[in-house]
Every structure is written in structure tokens, then in C-alpha cells.
Motif scaffolding. Structure first.
Motif, PDB file in Angstrom:
ATOM      1  N   HIS A   4       0.708  -1.204  -0.122  1.00  0.00           N
ATOM      2  CA  HIS A   4      -0.110   0.015  -0.039  1.00  0.00           C
ATOM      3  C   HIS A   4       1.018   1.254  -0.050  1.00  0.00           C
ATOM      4  O   HIS A   4       0.609   2.054  -0.756  1.00  0.00           O
ATOM      5  CB  HIS A   4      -0.908   0.050   1.333  1.00  0.00           C
ATOM      6  CG  HIS A   4      -1.770   1.093   1.606  1.00  0.00           C
ATOM      7  ND1 HIS A   4      -2.743   1.160   2.538  1.00  0.00           N
ATOM      8  CD2 HIS A   4      -1.647   2.471   1.153  1.00  0.00           C
ATOM      9  CE1 HIS A   4      -3.199   2.361   2.822  1.00  0.00           C
ATOM     10  NE2 HIS A   4      -2.650   3.001   1.811  1.00  0.00           N
ATOM     11  N   GLY A   5       1.731   1.154   1.040  1.00  0.00           N
ATOM     12  CA  GLY A   5       2.556   2.458   1.092  1.00  0.00           C
ATOM     13  C   GLY A   5       3.544   2.729  -0.012  1.00  0.00           C
ATOM     14  O   GLY A   5       3.859   3.782  -0.534  1.00  0.00           O
ATOM     15  N   VAL A   6       4.260   1.624  -0.748  1.00  0.00           N
ATOM     16  CA  VAL A   6       4.905   1.762  -1.805  1.00  0.00           C
ATOM     17  C   VAL A   6       4.263   2.201  -2.990  1.00  0.00           C
ATOM     18  O   VAL A   6       4.770   3.070  -3.501  1.00  0.00           O
ATOM     19  CB  VAL A   6       5.890   0.188  -2.070  1.00  0.00           C
ATOM     20  CG1 VAL A   6       6.657   0.516  -3.120  1.00  0.00           C
ATOM     21  CG2 VAL A   6       6.878   0.158  -0.752  1.00  0.00           C
ATOM     22  N   MET A   7       3.211   1.387  -3.263  1.00  0.00           N
ATOM     23  CA  MET A   7       2.495   1.707  -4.609  1.00  0.00           C
ATOM     24  C   MET A   7       1.970   3.231  -4.500  1.00  0.00           C
ATOM     25  O   MET A   7       1.974   3.870  -5.536  1.00  0.00           O
ATOM     26  CB  MET A   7       1.416   0.838  -4.696  1.00  0.00           C
ATOM     27  CG  MET A   7       0.485   0.874  -5.832  1.00  0.00           C
ATOM     28  SD  MET A   7       1.664   0.664  -7.485  1.00  0.00           S
ATOM     29  CE  MET A   7       1.273  -0.918  -7.883  1.00  0.00           C
ATOM     30  N   GLN A   8       1.479   3.608  -3.138  1.00  0.00           N
ATOM     31  CA  GLN A   8       0.986   4.944  -3.237  1.00  0.00           C
ATOM     32  C   GLN A   8       2.166   5.960  -3.372  1.00  0.00           C
ATOM     33  O   GLN A   8       1.852   6.932  -3.982  1.00  0.00           O
ATOM     34  CB  GLN A   8       0.508   5.178  -1.741  1.00  0.00           C
ATOM     35  CG  GLN A   8      -0.166   6.455  -1.693  1.00  0.00           C
ATOM     36  CD  GLN A   8      -0.825   6.289  -0.165  1.00  0.00           C
ATOM     37  OE1 GLN A   8      -0.320   5.810   1.085  1.00  0.00           O
ATOM     38  NE2 GLN A   8      -2.120   6.828  -0.165  1.00  0.00           N
ATOM     39  N   SER A   9       3.355   5.382  -3.104  1.00  0.00           N
ATOM     40  CA  SER A   9       4.580   6.496  -3.385  1.00  0.00           C
ATOM     41  C   SER A   9       4.855   6.826  -4.776  1.00  0.00           C
ATOM     42  O   SER A   9       5.763   7.736  -5.333  1.00  0.00           O
ATOM     43  CB  SER A   9       5.763   6.282  -2.470  1.00  0.00           C
ATOM     44  OG  SER A   9       6.430   4.985  -3.125  1.00  0.00           O
ATOM     45  N   LYS A  10       4.613   5.764  -5.557  1.00  0.00           N
ATOM     46  CA  LYS A  10       4.747   5.709  -6.706  1.00  0.00           C
ATOM     47  C   LYS A  10       3.684   6.158  -7.890  1.00  0.00           C
ATOM     48  O   LYS A  10       4.283   6.295  -9.159  1.00  0.00           O
ATOM     49  CB  LYS A  10       5.214   4.265  -7.369  1.00  0.00           C
ATOM     50  CG  LYS A  10       6.489   3.535  -6.306  1.00  0.00           C
ATOM     51  CD  LYS A  10       6.639   2.176  -6.866  1.00  0.00           C
ATOM     52  CE  LYS A  10       7.784   1.846  -6.289  1.00  0.00           C
ATOM     53  NZ  LYS A  10       9.126   2.468  -6.363  1.00  0.00           N
ATOM     54  N   LEU A  11       2.444   6.653  -7.365  1.00  0.00           N
ATOM     55  CA  LEU A  11       1.410   6.905  -8.128  1.00  0.00           C
ATOM     56  C   LEU A  11       0.887   8.361  -7.792  1.00  0.00           C
ATOM     57  O   LEU A  11       1.190   8.646  -6.382  1.00  0.00           O
ATOM     58  CB  LEU A  11       0.431   5.933  -8.202  1.00  0.00           C
ATOM     59  CG  LEU A  11       0.792   4.691  -8.655  1.00  0.00           C
ATOM     60  CD1 LEU A  11      -0.281   3.539  -8.300  1.00  0.00           C
ATOM     61  CD2 LEU A  11       0.896   4.487 -10.134  1.00  0.00           C
ATOM     62  N   SER A  12       0.593   9.038  -8.703  1.00  0.00           N
ATOM     63  CA  SER A  12      -0.262  10.292  -8.279  1.00  0.00           C
ATOM     64  C   SER A  12      -1.369   9.945  -7.626  1.00  0.00           C
ATOM     65  O   SER A  12      -2.422   9.388  -8.203  1.00  0.00           O
ATOM     66  CB  SER A  12      -0.423  11.018  -9.875  1.00  0.00           C
ATOM     67  OG  SER A  12      -1.325  11.988  -9.464  1.00  0.00           O
ATOM     68  N   PHE A  43      -4.829   8.144  -8.764  1.00  0.00           N
ATOM     69  CA  PHE A  43      -4.740   6.921  -8.151  1.00  0.00           C
ATOM     70  C   PHE A  43      -4.936   7.005  -6.570  1.00  0.00           C
ATOM     71  O   PHE A  43      -4.693   7.829  -5.878  1.00  0.00           O
ATOM     72  CB  PHE A  43      -3.440   6.106  -8.386  1.00  0.00           C
ATOM     73  CG  PHE A  43      -3.136   5.816  -9.759  1.00  0.00           C
ATOM     74  CD1 PHE A  43      -3.523   4.582 -10.393  1.00  0.00           C
ATOM     75  CD2 PHE A  43      -2.541   6.582 -10.500  1.00  0.00           C
ATOM     76  CE1 PHE A  43      -3.101   4.335 -11.610  1.00  0.00           C
ATOM     77  CE2 PHE A  43      -2.073   6.570 -11.830  1.00  0.00           C
ATOM     78  CZ  PHE A  43      -2.542   5.319 -12.530  1.00  0.00           C
ATOM     79  N   TYR A  44      -5.807   5.935  -6.123  1.00  0.00           N
ATOM     80  CA  TYR A  44      -6.183   5.797  -4.653  1.00  0.00           C
ATOM     81  C   TYR A  44      -5.574   4.197  -4.494  1.00  0.00           C
ATOM     82  O   TYR A  44      -5.963   3.460  -5.099  1.00  0.00           O
ATOM     83  CB  TYR A  44      -8.001   5.980  -4.521  1.00  0.00           C
ATOM     84  CG  TYR A  44      -7.782   5.499  -2.944  1.00  0.00           C
ATOM     85  CD1 TYR A  44      -7.755   6.372  -1.978  1.00  0.00           C
ATOM     86  CD2 TYR A  44      -8.616   4.423  -2.554  1.00  0.00           C
ATOM     87  CE1 TYR A  44      -8.223   6.061  -0.768  1.00  0.00           C
ATOM     88  CE2 TYR A  44      -8.939   3.955  -1.292  1.00  0.00           C
ATOM     89  CZ  TYR A  44      -8.553   4.953  -0.250  1.00  0.00           C
ATOM     90  OH  TYR A  44      -8.789   4.679   0.951  1.00  0.00           O
ATOM     91  N   VAL A  45      -5.020   4.213  -3.481  1.00  0.00           N
ATOM     92  CA  VAL A  45      -4.360   2.855  -3.042  1.00  0.00           C
ATOM     93  C   VAL A  45      -4.737   2.721  -1.692  1.00  0.00           C
ATOM     94  O   VAL A  45      -4.719   3.450  -0.649  1.00  0.00           O
ATOM     95  CB  VAL A  45      -2.917   2.746  -3.026  1.00  0.00           C
ATOM     96  CG1 VAL A  45      -2.152   1.620  -2.590  1.00  0.00           C
ATOM     97  CG2 VAL A  45      -2.446   3.262  -4.445  1.00  0.00           C
ATOM     98  N   ASP A  46      -5.317   1.456  -1.386  1.00  0.00           N
ATOM     99  CA  ASP A  46      -5.528   0.806   0.056  1.00  0.00           C
ATOM    100  C   ASP A  46      -5.207  -0.473   0.316  1.00  0.00           C
ATOM    101  O   ASP A  46      -4.575  -0.854  -0.480  1.00  0.00           O
ATOM    102  CB  ASP A  46      -7.155   1.079   0.548  1.00  0.00           C
ATOM    103  CG  ASP A  46      -7.611   1.167   1.784  1.00  0.00           C
ATOM    104  OD1 ASP A  46      -6.731   1.165   2.654  1.00  0.00           O
ATOM    105  OD2 ASP A  46      -8.938   1.090   2.016  1.00  0.00           O
ATOM    106  N   LEU A  98       0.200   0.516 -15.055  1.00  0.00           N
ATOM    107  CA  LEU A  98      -1.031   1.455 -14.637  1.00  0.00           C
ATOM    108  C   LEU A  98      -1.088   2.877 -15.204  1.00  0.00           C
ATOM    109  O   LEU A  98      -2.005   3.449 -15.468  1.00  0.00           O
ATOM    110  CB  LEU A  98      -1.161   1.421 -13.198  1.00  0.00           C
ATOM    111  CG  LEU A  98      -1.548   0.046 -12.591  1.00  0.00           C
ATOM    112  CD1 LEU A  98      -1.586   0.082 -10.916  1.00  0.00           C
ATOM    113  CD2 LEU A  98      -2.875  -0.314 -12.776  1.00  0.00           C
ATOM    114  N   GLN A  99       0.198   3.429 -15.425  1.00  0.00           N
ATOM    115  CA  GLN A  99       0.413   4.476 -15.959  1.00  0.00           C
ATOM    116  C   GLN A  99       0.370   4.716 -17.570  1.00  0.00           C
ATOM    117  O   GLN A  99       0.369   5.997 -18.072  1.00  0.00           O
ATOM    118  CB  GLN A  99       1.577   5.284 -15.409  1.00  0.00           C
ATOM    119  CG  GLN A  99       1.257   5.657 -13.815  1.00  0.00           C
ATOM    120  CD  GLN A  99       2.643   6.007 -13.145  1.00  0.00           C
ATOM    121  OE1 GLN A  99       3.689   5.812 -13.714  1.00  0.00           O
ATOM    122  NE2 GLN A  99       2.695   6.500 -11.930  1.00  0.00           N
ATOM    123  N   ALA A 100       0.457   3.440 -17.882  1.00  0.00           N
ATOM    124  CA  ALA A 100       0.554   3.372 -19.663  1.00  0.00           C
ATOM    125  C   ALA A 100      -0.842   3.630 -20.193  1.00  0.00           C
ATOM    126  O   ALA A 100      -1.862   3.375 -19.616  1.00  0.00           O
ATOM    127  CB  ALA A 100       1.045   2.157 -19.890  1.00  0.00           C
TER     128      ALA A 100
END
Length: 151
Positions: A19-27, A31-34, A149-151
Motif C-alpha cells: 500500500h505504502g510503496v504503491m502510493q509513493s509511486k503513483l499520483s 490513483f487511490y491505494v488502500d 497502470l500509468q501506460a
């Protein structure tokens, strides 16, 4: 907004890191990460102190996260649901109501081409080095997922 859910067993070790790592890599505007757990062992608890430590050692603060249990309504809320291992994958799939629900669920490590065993190891009964290894796998996999996901 694309919504992503990371799921492990208790939601205190692997999924909070993902959760924390993915959140740090996306806008955060796109994006919402949980994260959640398939079991109710640790509801309301902060992540394991060893997960917090390895995240902090890598510049992330996950201490504010709170464990919760996966629920059927998560299929309605999230676009992607990533299970940390086959056991949690099976637990999530057993709650799916439709083919649309099923299509949202994937094994987290499926996207990591150089990892043969697609089960993310559970570091709970290990030591700090096990958490560091899991962090490395999570970070590498999140890099791959973020690009997709960003592609």
C-alpha cells in the motif's frame, strides 16, 4: 480515478508495505491505494513495527495505516485487487459475486517476471531481514505495476 487494493492475511505486514510503496509511486490525483486483510486478526491495529521500520528505512511512513478486513463491497470500490499469495487469492475469489468481481483479482507477484514462486512470503514469524526481503520484492513489483497502470 483508478482504485487499487493490496490484500494479505492480517493487513499488518505485506499489504501495508505494498500500500505504502504503491502510493509513493503513483499520483494521488489519479490513483487511490488502500490495503486490507482476509482475516480479522488485527482490525484497527497499525502495521507490524517491523513493516513500519523497513518502510521508514526506505523513506516511507506507513505508521498511520490501520488494519481492516476485506469485504465484499471492496469489489464495488476497487478496480484492481492484488492478493499477496494463493491462499488470500482463494479467500478473495470465494467472495466474488460475478465474473466482473473475478476479473479484478490478481496475484501481486504475477507481474514480476523473474519471480517463479508467485506467493509473497509472509515475514510475520521471521526477523527484520525477512521484512527487508519482502520490501525489496514489493518495491520491484510496484515499479512494474506503476508503469503498467500509468501506460
Amino acid at each position: 480515478m483508478t482504485r487499487i487494493l493490496m490484500v494479505c492475511l492480517g493487513n499488518i505486514c505485506r499489504s501495508p508495505l505494498a500500500h505504502g510503496v504503491m502510493q509513493s509511486k503513483l499520483s494521488e490525483t489519479e490513483f487511490y491505494v488502500d490495503s486490507a486483510g482476509t482475516a480479522a486478526y488485527h482490525i484497527g491495529n497499525a502495521p507490524d513495527k517491523r513493516s513500519i521500520r523497513v518502510a521508514r528505512d526506505n523513506g516511507l511512513d506507513i505508521s498511520h495505516q490501520s488494519a481492516r478486513q476485506f469485504k465484499v463491497s471492496d469489489f464495488d470500490t476497487f478496480d484492481y485487487i492484488y492478493a499477496m499469495d494463493h491462499s488470500n487469492y482463494d479467500n478473495i475469489i470465494s467472495l466474488a459475486r460475478t465474473n466482473e468481481d473475478l476479473k479484478k483479482v490478481k496475484l501481486f507477484l504475477e507481474t514480476h517476471p523473474s519471480i517463479e514462486n508467485k506467493n509473497m512470503p509472509d515475514p510475520y514469524y521471521g526477523d527484520q531481514s525477512d521484512f527487508e526481503y519482502v520490501y525489496t520484492l514489493v518495491n520491484e513489483t510496484c515499479d512494474i505495476l506503476a508503469k503498467q497502470l500509468q501506460a
